[in-house]
Enzyme design. Structure first.
Site, PDB file in Angstrom:
ATOM      1  N   THR A 261       0.832  -1.373  -0.079  1.00 50.95           N
ATOM      2  CA  THR A 261      -0.128   0.075  -0.268  1.00 50.95           C
ATOM      3  C   THR A 261       0.908   1.232  -0.013  1.00 50.95           C
ATOM      4  OG1 THR A 261      -1.632  -0.848   1.033  1.00 50.95           O
ATOM      5  CG2 THR A 261      -1.715   1.267   1.219  1.00 50.95           C
ATOM      6  N   ASN A 262       1.782   0.943   0.740  1.00 48.88           N
ATOM      7  CA  ASN A 262       2.656   2.362   1.013  1.00 48.88           C
ATOM      8  C   ASN A 262       3.386   3.011  -0.126  1.00 48.88           C
ATOM      9  OD1 ASN A 262       3.695   4.325   3.186  1.00 48.88           O
ATOM     10  ND2 ASN A 262       5.631   3.411   2.684  1.00 48.88           N
TER      11      ASN A 262
ATOM     12  N   ASP B  97       3.156 -14.755   2.526  1.00 48.84           N
ATOM     13  CA  ASP B  97       2.863 -15.376   3.589  1.00 48.84           C
ATOM     14  C   ASP B  97       1.474 -15.771   3.667  1.00 48.84           C
ATOM     15  OD1 ASP B  97       5.596 -14.606   3.707  1.00 48.84           O
ATOM     16  OD2 ASP B  97       5.299 -13.396   5.323  1.00 48.84           O
TER      17      ASP B  97
ATOM     18  N   GLU C  93      -5.773   5.995 -16.302  1.00 48.23           N
ATOM     19  CA  GLU C  93      -4.722   4.879 -16.414  1.00 48.23           C
ATOM     20  C   GLU C  93      -5.208   3.902 -17.481  1.00 48.23           C
ATOM     21  OE1 GLU C  93      -3.960   3.330 -12.605  1.00 48.23           O
ATOM     22  OE2 GLU C  93      -2.619   4.994 -12.044  1.00 48.23           O
TER      23      GLU C  93
ATOM     24  N   ARG D  52      -6.250  -7.831 -13.630  1.00 47.85           N
ATOM     25  CA  ARG D  52      -6.664  -6.782 -12.695  1.00 47.85           C
ATOM     26  C   ARG D  52      -6.616  -5.354 -13.473  1.00 47.85           C
ATOM     27  NH1 ARG D  52      -4.084  -2.709  -9.099  1.00 47.85           N
ATOM     28  NH2 ARG D  52      -2.364  -3.189  -9.899  1.00 47.85           N
TER      29      ARG D  52
ATOM     30  N   ARG E  94      -2.434  -3.555 -19.214  1.00 47.93           N
ATOM     31  CA  ARG E  94      -0.967  -3.533 -18.882  1.00 47.93           C
ATOM     32  C   ARG E  94      -0.526  -4.953 -19.249  1.00 47.93           C
ATOM     33  NH1 ARG E  94      -1.088  -2.325 -12.443  1.00 47.93           N
ATOM     34  NH2 ARG E  94      -1.711  -0.386 -13.275  1.00 47.93           N
TER      35      ARG E  94
ATOM     36  N   HIS F 166       4.045  -7.372 -10.281  1.00 43.19           N
ATOM     37  CA  HIS F 166       3.469  -6.428  -9.798  1.00 43.19           C
ATOM     38  C   HIS F 166       2.532  -6.928  -8.769  1.00 43.19           C
ATOM     39  CE1 HIS F 166       2.419  -2.234  -9.253  1.00 43.19           C
ATOM     40  NE2 HIS F 166       1.312  -2.433  -9.730  1.00 43.19           N
TER      41      HIS F 166
ATOM     42  N   HIS G  91       3.992  -5.333 -14.183  1.00 49.38           N
ATOM     43  CA  HIS G  91       3.802  -4.088 -14.534  1.00 49.38           C
ATOM     44  C   HIS G  91       4.803  -3.681 -15.703  1.00 49.38           C
ATOM     45  CE1 HIS G  91       3.173   0.397 -14.442  1.00 49.38           C
ATOM     46  NE2 HIS G  91       2.417  -0.028 -13.346  1.00 49.38           N
TER      47      HIS G  91
ATOM     48  N   ALA H  26       2.002   2.352  -3.367  1.00 48.99           N
ATOM     49  CA  ALA H  26       0.951   2.603  -4.569  1.00 48.99           C
ATOM     50  C   ALA H  26       1.163   4.370  -5.104  1.00 48.99           C
ATOM     51  CB  ALA H  26      -0.313   2.399  -3.997  1.00 48.99           C
ATOM     52  N   GLN H  27       1.116   4.082  -6.268  1.00 52.45           N
ATOM     53  CA  GLN H  27       1.521   5.584  -6.983  1.00 52.45           C
ATOM     54  C   GLN H  27       0.262   5.908  -7.537  1.00 52.45           C
ATOM     55  OE1 GLN H  27       4.817   5.448  -9.944  1.00 52.45           O
ATOM     56  NE2 GLN H  27       6.307   4.597  -8.122  1.00 52.45           N
TER      57      GLN H  27
END
Ligand code: FAD
Ligand code: SIN
Length: 528
Positions: free
Chosen positions: A42-43, A219, A112, A382, A286, A347, A240, A45-46
């Site tokens: 999450t951190n 995991d 996108e 996705r 993509r 990705h 990606h 994600a652009q």
């Protein structure tokens, strides 16, 4: 002594944190996370969160774009609920304090690949960082929530751990919590809870080149597999198209939004190639762009292609992509004047632990949300920026059933402690690190963007050997994150290879040279 909570949340990305904030209104919550709380896919994600918020956009259009990308394997009900409930969840996130980029009185909406409208809500090019910041500041202030950092979830606790025989076909397996390694104290603790949420994210690190940070070792999928949960569609791994090609960049992502803003792809001869592959050119989904780049690289033998946005005004580039600009600058590339060297990288994991429309897994008391889950939204591929949205929607939908389940069971009081008798701290770490490297190379070379039966068979043989060596090592060793991650990565690799071998067609992200066409009779999910 066991730690006891009403709700146990494994993972501190968008899925785990959003769920925790909601259930904390009704009981005590433990969030267990293997590094610092912020460290998550999450951190990084652009691009942003896809949501129908523009008056000119429509649910029907977002639904259709998602179904088209999913190549016939989306669950239409999952698509409906995510698209229709998504905008409300995004607005809640903004009310909670996430500061998204605005234009006059509304959100600035980016574009996108695969989307037929501008519908990507974002915080410049660091959307995920902003979401984590906003959610974590709420989490830290909540008196019902305790966060356990550097705590590594090892196994889900089920009937298996109280001496019963459990098979994948048994319909009434229960989850009672998890065994968790407190890394700093080097002790395995027992966490017991009425409800456990698996929110451990994806598995991009199974591949040599990946946009994912180091936590993404699958995991949760591996733990759920060992606990005999049902899994679905593991062959669909999204690559990606554009990660930065630089030896020190660890596959830093160059957001799809850069192409959405007008960047073009060129090969080393300076030729723009995407229009030859798809009429949507750089804005094709993509998988098409990644395969086109792969094809260009295979034909030419080059190491990368170029992504060029330098024709746009530099103030616009700096305003829209400050993080990408700064990061590339560190590697000596000025994106306002130079093209960016890029290659595809693993990705996103489209498959995962199978859930229903409320995040319930096949194990009672175990819910799954976010990238670890397979909700049916993505099907065989996705659509960009649909995953943060999916995590928001399903972590909200899981609340009601979680509360119902929690009120219908009492906490289990006793389960056996973790048994590590007969094990010792290993001395030869090279055995772990070498196997990890080998696994990632095997997956990259044989189970990547383009597959073949021969390559899959070779990957299966190599992975079996790595499995046997690692299990032998594991049986003799005290647990550690590095060893457990390797075990989990091998399990995920096995699931990807098996699922890919079972699909005798090419569909969405799964392209196999022996079966190059999509076949209607093969149109089904792959269940494990
Ligand atoms: P994560 O955010 O990955 O969180 C998983 C958590 O589980 C982490 O805290 C991790 O430490 C913890 N964990 C894992 N294993 C264990 C364990 N054994 N024990 C304890 N804790 C554990 N999607 C979009 O929709 N839009 C985008 O713009 C976008 N950009 C992206 C850019 C990049 C570079 C990447 C890598 C992904 C991007 N994605 C994007 C995908 C999206 O970010 C992820 O799918 C999503 O953030 C997953 O959220 P999550 O909560 O499921 O998992
Ligand atoms: C990106 O910014 O290109 C990533 C978007 C996504 O993975 O959804």
């Amino acid at each position: 002594m066991a730690e006891k909570f009403d709700f146990l949340v494994l993972g501190s990305g968008i899925a785990g944190l959003s769920y925790a904030l909601n259930v904390a209104e009704h009981g005590t919550v433990a969030i267990v996370t293997k590094k610092e709380s912020v460290e998550s896919n999450t951190n990084y994600a652009q691009g942003g969160v896809a949501a129908v918020l523009a008056p000119t956009d429509s649910y029907e259009s977002h639904i259709q774009d998602t179904l088209t990308a999913g190549a016939g394997l989306c669950d239409p009900d999952a698509v409906e609920v995510v698209v229709r409930e998504g905008p409300e969840r995004v607005l809640e996130l903004a009310e909670m304090g996430a500061e998204f980029t605005r234009q006059q009185n509304s959100f600035h909406l980016g574009r996108e690949g695969g989307h037929s409208a501008n519908r990507i809500v974002h915080a410049a090019d660091t959307t995920g960082r902003e979401i984590e910041r906003a959610l974590l500041s709420r989490i830290r202030a909540h008196r019902n929530i305790q966060v356990f950092e550097y705590h590594f979830a090892l196994e889900l606790i089920t009937e298996h751990h109280i001496g019963q025989h459990v098979t994948r076909l048994r319909p009434d397996i229960h989850c009672y919590g998890a065994y968790v390694l407190d890394e700093k104290a080097d002790v395995v603790k027992t966490f017991l809870a009425k409800v456990t949420l698996l929110a451990t994210g994806g598995s991009g690190r199974v591949y040599l080149h990946s946009t994912n940070p180091s936590i993404a070792t699958g995991d949760g999928v591996a733990m759920a597999y060992r606990a005999k949960a049902r899994l679905e569609n593991m062959e669909f791994v999204q690559f990606h198209p554009t990660s930065l090609y630089h030896p020190d960049a660890d596959s830093f992502l160059i957001s799809e939004a850069v192409r959405g803003d007008g960047a073009v792809l060129r090969n080393m001869r300076g030729e723009r190639f995407m229009p030859h592959y798809d009429e949507r050119a750089e804005l094709a989904p993509r998988d098409i762009v990644a395969r086109a780049i792969d094809d260009q690289l295979k034909q030419s033998g080059d190491n990368h292609v170029w992504l060029d946005i330098s024709h746009k005004p530099s103030n616009e580039i700096l305003e829209h992509f400050p993080n990408i600009y700064e990061t590339c600058k560190k590697f000596g590339i000025d994106i306002t004047t130079d093209p960016i060297p890029v290659v595809p990288a693993a990705h996103y994991q489209c498959g995962g632990v199978k859930t229903d429309l409320y995040g319930r897994t096949s194990i009672l008391g175990l819910f799954a949300c976010g990238e670890v889950a397979c909700t049916g939204l993505h099907g065989a591929n996705r659509l960009a920026s649909n995953s943060l949205l999916e995590a928001l929607v399903f972590s909200h939908r899981a609340i009601g059933p979680s509360l119902d389940y929690a009120s219908s069971v009492s906490k289990r009081e006793v389960v056996p402690d973790w048994d590590d008798s007969g094990t010792e701290h290993p001395h030869e770490w090279v055995l772990v690190s070498a196997n990890r490297d080998e696994l990632r190379r095997v997956m990259w070379n044989y189970v990547g963007i383009v597959r073949s039966t021969l390559r899959l068979e070779r990957a299966a043989r190599r992975t079996k050997l790595l499995y046997e060596e690692t299990e032998d090592f594991y049986r003799r060793s005290k647990v550690s994150p590095a060893l457990c991650e390797l075990r989990n990565m091998i399990a995920v690799a096995y699931l990807i290879i098996q699922s890919a071998s079972m699909r005798h067609e090419s569909r969405g992200l799964h392209y196999i040279t022996d079966y190059p066409h999509t076949v209607e009779e093969e149109r089904r999910s792959t269940l494990v």
